[in-house]
Design an enzyme around this catalytic site. Structure first.
Site, PDB file in Angstrom:
ATOM      1  N   ARG A 167       0.852  -1.189   0.000  1.00 44.04           N
ATOM      2  CA  ARG A 167       0.000   0.000   0.000  1.00 44.04           C
ATOM      3  C   ARG A 167       0.891   1.243   0.000  1.00 44.04           C
ATOM      4  O   ARG A 167       1.258   1.764   1.047  1.00 44.04           O
ATOM      5  CB  ARG A 167      -0.930  -0.011   1.215  1.00 44.04           C
ATOM      6  N   ASP A 186       2.296   5.042  -0.261  1.00 42.88           N
ATOM      7  CA  ASP A 186       1.824   6.323   0.252  1.00 42.88           C
ATOM      8  C   ASP A 186       1.578   7.310  -0.875  1.00 42.88           C
ATOM      9  O   ASP A 186       1.966   7.087  -2.029  1.00 42.88           O
ATOM     10  CB  ASP A 186       2.862   6.918   1.217  1.00 42.88           C
ATOM     11  N   ARG A 234      11.391   5.368   3.203  1.00 37.86           N
ATOM     12  CA  ARG A 234      11.763   6.779   3.100  1.00 37.86           C
ATOM     13  C   ARG A 234      12.507   7.266   4.341  1.00 37.86           C
ATOM     14  O   ARG A 234      13.346   8.160   4.251  1.00 37.86           O
ATOM     15  CB  ARG A 234      10.517   7.626   2.843  1.00 37.86           C
TER      16      ARG A 234
END
Length: 262
Positions: free
Chosen positions: A43, A45, A194
């Site tokens: 999923r 972002d 990230r």
């Protein structure tokens, strides 16, 4: 499937927002009628891209037999230009796009050129304002390999584990000077990739020692000093699955089990 995540509020359907799942489900419903069980491998972002995303959806066998053969071409006519489905195939009921996956692989692209990102690549490439050193990036990455509690790099969710196993984390500089981080793990928690990239960039530009990213693994809470790298440099490039059908369910059972460090 692949998509440019720039104009999406991520994968997951959200009321009043444009999402990849919402756009795809709408197109599938026009072809098959009512659908159920749209499940994705990762999923992503808001702003994150994909070239190797995988999802599954529950379709009656009779309906699939009638329309499955033309699905890719039909979707090409219904989906917007920033989403493409390149292949579709029938899978056994034991297959789960999320839980049957063995690993996900992401790439993050950064340029440290003094003029910034090329305009034609600026949607997919982070412009870093300081020179980056490849050796330092790789040395800092080495200590993050293996199974650890990555709480310092994750947005914690209630009753969710932050233990993950990273099988690959390395950097390369391509002929055009762009730096590419490749990160592969069995799974990732929210913002983990990230956050790892954000920490390593401060090592690459010399502001942190190479030991710093691994040193954060002793934390049991998110490290506030870790900056999450912007989403537009990140792309999900591949999801790997078991080869044989009996292993789909077995892998799903392992994935669903809550992990702990011995």
């Amino acid at each position: 499937m692949g998509y440019d995540g720039t104009d999406f509020s991520g994968w997951a359907a959200q009321p009043g927002r444009r999402t990849v799942a919402g756009v795809l489900a709408g197109a599938l419903s026009r072809i098959f009628g009512e659908i159920a069980g749209l499940t994705v491998a990762g999923r992503t972002d808001a702003g994150v891209h994909a070239t190797g995303q995988v999802c599954h959806v529950d379709i009656p066998a009779v309906t699939w037999a009638e329309r499955g053969g033309t699905l890719v071409r039909r979707l090409a006519g219904l989906l917007p230009p920033d989403v493409r489905v390149r292949a579709a195939t029938a899978v056994p009921a034991s297959f789960d796009a999320r839980f049957s996956a063995l690993s996900r692989r992401y790439e993050y692209r950064v340029t440290d050129s003094p003029w910034g990102a090329d305009p034609l690549r600026a949607r997919y490439l982070l412009a870093w304002p300081r020179p980056l050193h490849l050796t330092a990036l790789n040395d800092g990455s080495a200590g993050l390999l293996g199974e650890h509690d990555f709480a310092a790099y994750c947005r914690r969710k209630e009753n969710a584990t932050t233990i993950r196993a990273i099988s690959r984390l390395d950097w390369r500089r391509e002929p055009d000077g762009v730096l590419v981080a490749t990160v592969q793990a069995d799974a990732f928690c929210q913002a983990m990739v990230r956050s790892l990239v954000g920490a390593l960039l401060t090592v690459g530009d010399g502001r942190r020692p190479v030991s710093w990213p691994a040193g954060l693994l002793t934390r049991d809470l998110r490290a506030s000093e870790v900056t999450v790298a912007p989403p537009h440099g990140l792309t999900l490039v591949a999801v790997d699955y078991p080869v044989t059908e009996p292993d789909f369910a077995a892998r799903a059972e392992v994935t669903r089990s809550r992990r702990s460090l011995l």
